[in-house]
Design a protein around this motif. Structure first.
Motif, PDB file in Angstrom:
ATOM      1  N   UNK A 146       0.834  -1.207   0.000  1.00  0.00           N
ATOM      2  CA  UNK A 146       0.000   0.000   0.000  1.00  0.00           C
ATOM      3  C   UNK A 146       0.867   1.256   0.000  1.00  0.00           C
ATOM      4  N   UNK A 147       1.956   1.219   0.750  1.00  0.00           N
ATOM      5  CA  UNK A 147       2.862   2.365   0.807  1.00  0.00           C
ATOM      6  C   UNK A 147       3.524   2.595  -0.546  1.00  0.00           C
ATOM      7  N   UNK A 148       3.919   1.501  -1.197  1.00  0.00           N
ATOM      8  CA  UNK A 148       4.521   1.612  -2.519  1.00  0.00           C
ATOM      9  C   UNK A 148       3.527   2.200  -3.512  1.00  0.00           C
ATOM     10  N   UNK A 149       2.274   1.727  -3.444  1.00  0.00           N
ATOM     11  CA  UNK A 149       1.245   2.223  -4.359  1.00  0.00           C
ATOM     12  C   UNK A 149       1.019   3.719  -4.179  1.00  0.00           C
ATOM     13  N   UNK A 150       0.941   4.151  -2.918  1.00  0.00           N
ATOM     14  CA  UNK A 150       0.696   5.575  -2.672  1.00  0.00           C
ATOM     15  C   UNK A 150       1.902   6.407  -3.083  1.00  0.00           C
ATOM     16  N   UNK A 151       3.098   5.925  -2.818  1.00  0.00           N
ATOM     17  CA  UNK A 151       4.300   6.662  -3.224  1.00  0.00           C
ATOM     18  C   UNK A 151       4.353   6.829  -4.737  1.00  0.00           C
ATOM     19  N   UNK A 152       4.017   5.756  -5.465  1.00  0.00           N
ATOM     20  CA  UNK A 152       4.004   5.833  -6.929  1.00  0.00           C
ATOM     21  C   UNK A 152       2.970   6.843  -7.414  1.00  0.00           C
ATOM     22  N   UNK A 153       1.806   6.866  -6.765  1.00  0.00           N
ATOM     23  CA  UNK A 153       0.757   7.812  -7.155  1.00  0.00           C
ATOM     24  C   UNK A 153       1.163   9.252  -6.855  1.00  0.00           C
ATOM     25  N   UNK A 154       1.844   9.456  -5.715  1.00  0.00           N
ATOM     26  CA  UNK A 154       2.349  10.789  -5.371  1.00  0.00           C
ATOM     27  C   UNK A 154       3.345  11.259  -6.431  1.00  0.00           C
ATOM     28  N   UNK A 155       4.281  10.373  -6.774  1.00  0.00           N
ATOM     29  CA  UNK A 155       5.309  10.725  -7.761  1.00  0.00           C
ATOM     30  C   UNK A 155       4.690  11.014  -9.127  1.00  0.00           C
ATOM     31  N   UNK A 156       3.687  10.210  -9.513  1.00  0.00           N
ATOM     32  CA  UNK A 156       3.054  10.401 -10.820  1.00  0.00           C
ATOM     33  C   UNK A 156       2.320  11.736 -10.885  1.00  0.00           C
ATOM     34  N   UNK A 157       1.617  12.084  -9.803  1.00  0.00           N
ATOM     35  CA  UNK A 157       0.874  13.340  -9.795  1.00  0.00           C
ATOM     36  C   UNK A 157       1.829  14.530  -9.775  1.00  0.00           C
TER      37      UNK A 157
END
Length: 243
Positions: A146-157
């Motif tokens: 879940x942390x990896x998913x959120x970090x990836x979404x933060x970076x993408x945005x």
């Protein structure tokens, strides 16, 4: 992104959602075959990267505003999922001050914009990093995945906000890269199919195998329906069968 690729990407997301459901995770987490957990985590990371690339492609096709909207929605969803997991964890551990930092509804998160959304999502991610090793946290959904998913979404945005439309990568090149990435996801999930079968044999295991199998049927639904309209991709995974 064409309909076929969109449906394939949605299928991978549906399978990840099913596998990471608390009831289903209890079937495979800490149980053999151990490669299932490792390969699932790798699939989640690669899936988030593909989502980010899909957002870029949408920007190349429809403008930077479209890319931003896609990335914003992905970030809101990832932040909401982890925020609710942390809410349960902090409630059960009586961490009331920490609870106030993350107790946000989907509507609350949807009202945030741009840097405010990035900042709040980062706070939620950091709260998850601090809590992930605490007793009971993983069972409530505060997991490295879940942390990896959120970090990836933060970076993408953050990336789509900072890149001017004139600098968005060539559309055809990006489409070919995304097609290759999704092909890799399909190979990986095919291997997970074979490993998932081994969790059958118990009521919970059989439910997991069946819901996983049903989610996989979302694949390759490109084309049009009888009216000449493109079919809508299935975004919601199927519910597990009644016990």
């Amino acid at each position: 992104m064409n309909i076929k690729l969109s449906n394939q990407l949605n299928m991978v997301g549906a399978c990840l959602t099913i596998a990471q459901n608390a009831e289903n995770k209890a079937v495979w987490d800490g149980h053999g075959p151990a490669d299932f957990a490792l390969d699932l985590a790798r699939l989640d990371t690669d899936y988030q990267a593909a989502l980010a690339k899909a957002a870029q492609l949408d920007g190349a096709q429809g403008g930077s505003a479209d890319a931003k909207a896609v990335a914003e929605t992905a970030l809101e969803e990832a932040a909401h999922v982890l925020a609710r997991a942390l809410t349960v964890h902090f409630q059960k551990t009586s961490a009331w001050q920490r609870l106030r930092q993350v107790d946000l509804s989907r509507t609350d998160i949807g009202r945030l914009r741009n840097q405010e959304l990035l900042a709040r999502a980062t706070e939620i991610r950091d709260a998850g990093v601090a809590a992930k090793d605490e007793p009971g946290a993983a069972g409530r959904g505060v997991t490295p995945e879940r942390l990896t998913a959120l970090t990836a979404a933060i970076d993408a945005f953050a990336a789509v906000m900072s890149v001017p439309r004139s600098q968005i990568v060539n559309r055809s090149t990006l489409a070919k890269e995304l097609e290759t990435d999704i092909a890799g996801l399909l190979v990986a999930i095919g291997q997970l199919d074979d490993l998932a079968l081994q969790f059958g044999g118990t009521p919970a295991g059989d439910r997991f195998v069946e819901t996983w199998r049903r989610a996989r049927m979302i694949i390759d639904r490109g084309g049009t329906n009888g009216n000449g309209d493109a079919p809508k991709p299935a975004a919601t995974p199927p519910a597990p069968p009644a016990t």
